[in-house]
Scaffold this active site. Structure first.
Site, PDB file in Angstrom:
ATOM      1  N   GLU A  71     117.249 163.337 100.647  1.00 20.35           N
ATOM      2  CA  GLU A  71     116.654 163.607 101.964  1.00 20.35           C
ATOM      3  C   GLU A  71     115.900 164.941 101.969  1.00 20.35           C
ATOM      4  OE1 GLU A  71     119.076 161.823 105.487  1.00 20.35           O
ATOM      5  OE2 GLU A  71     120.537 162.513 104.011  1.00 20.35           O
ATOM      6  N   GLU A  91     124.978 156.801 101.822  1.00 23.05           N
ATOM      7  CA  GLU A  91     125.824 157.217 102.944  1.00 23.05           C
ATOM      8  C   GLU A  91     126.587 156.075 103.615  1.00 23.05           C
ATOM      9  OE1 GLU A  91     122.732 160.495 102.643  1.00 23.05           O
ATOM     10  OE2 GLU A  91     122.797 158.324 102.400  1.00 23.05           O
TER      11      GLU A  91
END
Length: 687
Positions: A71, A91
């Site tokens: 990210e 995640e």
């Protein structure tokens, strides 16, 4: 001048860009409930500092960039990577969603469909695939990574290359109708495969919000939902499983002695049936040479063909390349005698659960093998001291209990006796890791840790059926709870012979809490053999899902007549929740006995074993974690109530529901079942 964001061997860890956010923080939040521990990275760092910087920022990536690490790179203005870098957003496997802008930037870089696939599967891609999809701008050799990345940043600053803020891109998102179709399909898939996983639907909702209201609004919504999910029961369970899996290789008095694992390069497998062929497959796929022994050429050929079929199946499902498959099969040799056993580092016996046969084999292999060779049994139930009692090499005898199918199921239960040497245990733990299994070291007793803990699973279901509860209702409710199938469909699938054999072993060791139901015997007498012949509790037809077979109901009625345990001859009235609890609370109770006797090193070992070996739902954290979530006191009071209600109806299983001493002690003192023994000792000293 140019700005530059870079992590390399000096600032990363061993040539890895970033493995992502520190998961220990989630553990602390789950323990304390304090969400303020979570830093606000998404807007403060990724948007304000990196993406909206006045100077270009280029990420130079090697090794891996996962989760928050990836990210961060997507907030940069370009991404340069070396070959074979792992890139992914895993995640959702922890019960959360990407929290640093991943739900918004990944679709804008690789397209919505690919982004949804990457996030929902939690599977990483390589830098080569990333380049094909637009996630990576260039792939360069490792020695040129820093030089190329610096030049790229200078070129952006000099307008020689585009200055791209990925959050503002829309060119890869497709039309609104295409996006709607993609998300609709993804929601349908999530409903089928992840119906109890709220993070999947939350992720898709957040992605959609960004498509409708813009990337920045999507990032803000993502951060809010991310924090909510961190506190969810699903995240607590999955994070616990994550850490439980990584704790199994820490074995007191084994891994802390300074011993070094010996290389295990040649393994003999005795028996080419379902288990033996699966074990051999797992070994050759990890470049371990296997000698497969059978009693005659017919069985040997059958075993080798089964191994070849296992390997071909992996190739057809694109889990294995043809080249690797060909190399693996070259690591296999079939034999009919012990002449090659003198060169083996380990022998794994994988024959039927028959004590005299196993004793005979162990006497023979002790003579045929070198003094350093490990002598392992794949038994799932039989006490290793009994198997090895006719040998003189009991320090080399160990259990290597694989779960079926052995080349697919990820658990390896390593069983040690009081005489098994630490070196042998360490060697087998190492082999487990090499063949990509999760090794759990347990003590020696009938059924060991996993099979013993789950003895009451089918027993409890059988008691309920004989008390008048519908067999298909039980299966449906257990499936709704999160197991892949109910106990009766599992019997159909695993084969009735397995249940008959293990029931005999367990009933001799745990007679006071073993329910002897005539149902399975009646089913077999009726000519049914489960999936093997297409008819059991369910009807199995090629190309269609199993269907409940109403013609089995008269057989069930006959079983009820013979057991005669329905109070007043009438079926009991129970709620859906009570059915689930009456099947699973006795499992918790047996797990407590396993903990009390020190069969496992720690409670989390039993949790990960229940998830990987018995398919207990991972999002519930494992059998002990789940029991602690609902409360040991509730489990204890329920068992006590059922013991009073049903304990005297049928004397032979009078102790089936009786709470164990360990459960009673923990429940009455308010101590979690998972707490180490030291905590209850401290509680006793306080009293």
């Amino acid at each position: 001048m140019s700005g530059f964001y870079y992590q390399n061997r000096k600032s990363g860890n061993g040539g890895k860009f970033s493995g992502g956010f520190d998961i220990n923080v989630f553990k602390r939040i789950h323990r304390t409930g304090d969400i303020s521990i979570l830093p606000d990275v998404s807007v403060d760092l990724v948007v304000n500092v990196i993406e909206d910087a006045k100077k270009p920022v280029v990420a130079a990536i090697e090794g891996l960039a996962l989760g928050g690490g990836l990210e961060l790179t997507m907030g940069c203005h370009a991404r340069i990577a070396v070959p074979n870098v792992q890139l992914g957003l895993p995640e959702l496997s922890l019960g959360i969603i990407p929290g640093f802008g991943g739900t918004q930037r990944l679709p804008r870089l690789v397209g919505l469909s690919k982004a949804v696939e990457m996030m929902l599967s939690s599977r990483p891609i390589t830098s080569e695939e990333g380049k094909n999809h637009g996630l990576i701008d260039a792939i360069v050799p490792s020695q040129e990574l820093l030089k190329v990345s610096r030049k790229w940043a200078l070129d952006i600053a000099g307008r020689g290359k585009p200055w791209i803020r990925s959050l503002h891109r829309t060119d890869k998102l497709g039309s609104p109708s295409e996006a709607r179709d993609t998300l609709k399909m993804a929601r349908q898939q999530a409903k089928q495969t992840s119906k109890d996983m709220p993070q999947h639907h939350a992720c898709l909702d957040v992605i959609e919000g960004g498509l409708i209201h813009g990337g920045y609004n999507g990032v803000v919504k993502e951060a809010k939902v991310f924090k909510e999910l961190v506190l969810s029961d699903t995240s607590k369970g999955l994070v616990h499983v994550f850490f439980a899996q990584r704790a199994t290789t820490k074995v007191p008095n084994v891994t802390d002695l300074g011993l070094k694992p010996r290389p295990i390069k040649k393994v003999a497998v005795i028996g080419g049936g379902l288990m033996g062929s699966g074990i051999a497959t797992a070994l050759i796929l990890s470049n371990i040479y296997v000698v497969l022994k059978e009693i005659n050429s017919e069985y040997l050929l059958k075993g080798i063909k089964a191994i070849e079929a296992n390997v071909r199946s992996l190739v057809s499902r694109k889990k294995l390349s043809q080249d690797r498959a060909d190399k693996a099969l070259l690591m296999l040799k079939g034999v009919l005698d012990y002449s090659e056993f003198k060169d083996m580092d380990m022998v794994i016996e994988a024959v039927i659960e028959n004590v005299p046969l196993k004793q005979k084999l162990f006497s023979e292999i002790e003579k045929a093998c070198s003094p350093h060779c490990i002598l392992a049994s794949n038994t799932s139930t039989i006490d290793l001291n009994i198997i090895g009692e006719k040998t003189r090499s009991q320090d080399r005898i160990v259990g290597a209990h694989f779960f079926s199918p052995a080349h697919v199921m990820p658990l390896l239960e390593i069983v040690r006796t009081n005489k098994t040497s630490p070196q042998v245990i360490l060697d087998l733990v190492t082999v487990g890791k090499i063949i990509k299994k999760v090794p759990v070291v347990v003590g020696n007793c009938t059924g060991f840790a996993v099979s013993r803990t789950f003895i009451p699973y089918s027993q409890g279901a059988n008691i309920l059926v004989n008390l008048g509860v519908d067999v298909f209702r039980i299966d449906q409710l257990i499936s709704n709870f999160g197991l892949p199938m109910g106990p009766f469909q599992l019997q159909d699938l695993a084969g009735y012979g397995v249940y008959v054999a293990t029931s005999k072993v367990f009933s001799s060791s745990y007679a006071d809490r073993t329910f002897q139901s005539p149902l399975l015997e009646l089913i077999m007498k009726n000519g049914r053999n489960g999936k093997n012949n297409g008819k059991g509790y369910y009807i199995y037809e090629k190309g269609s899902k199993p269907k409940p077979d109403p013609s089995v109901l008269p057989i069930i009625e006959e079983s009820r007549r013979l057991t005669n345990i329905m109070p007043g001859g009438k079926p009991i009235s129970v709620t859906d929740q009570e059915i689930v609890e009456m099947v699973l609370f006795p499992v918790v109770n047996e797990a407590c006995r396993v903990l009390d006797e020190g069969v496992v090193v720690r409670a989390s070992d039993l949790d990960i074993a229940s998830v990987l070996g018995m398919s207990f739902p991972s999002y519930r954290g494992g059998i002990i974690f789940w029991a602690d979530t609902i409360g040991a006191d509730h489990v204890y009071r329920s068992l006590k109530k059922w013991s009073k209600e049903y304990g005297n109806i049928y004397k032979p299983y009078g102790n089936f529901y009786k709470p164990s001493r360990f459960l009673e002690e923990r429940a009455t003192r308010g101590i979690p079942l998972s707490a180490p023994a030291s905590e209850i000792l401290a509680s006793r000293s306080c009293l």
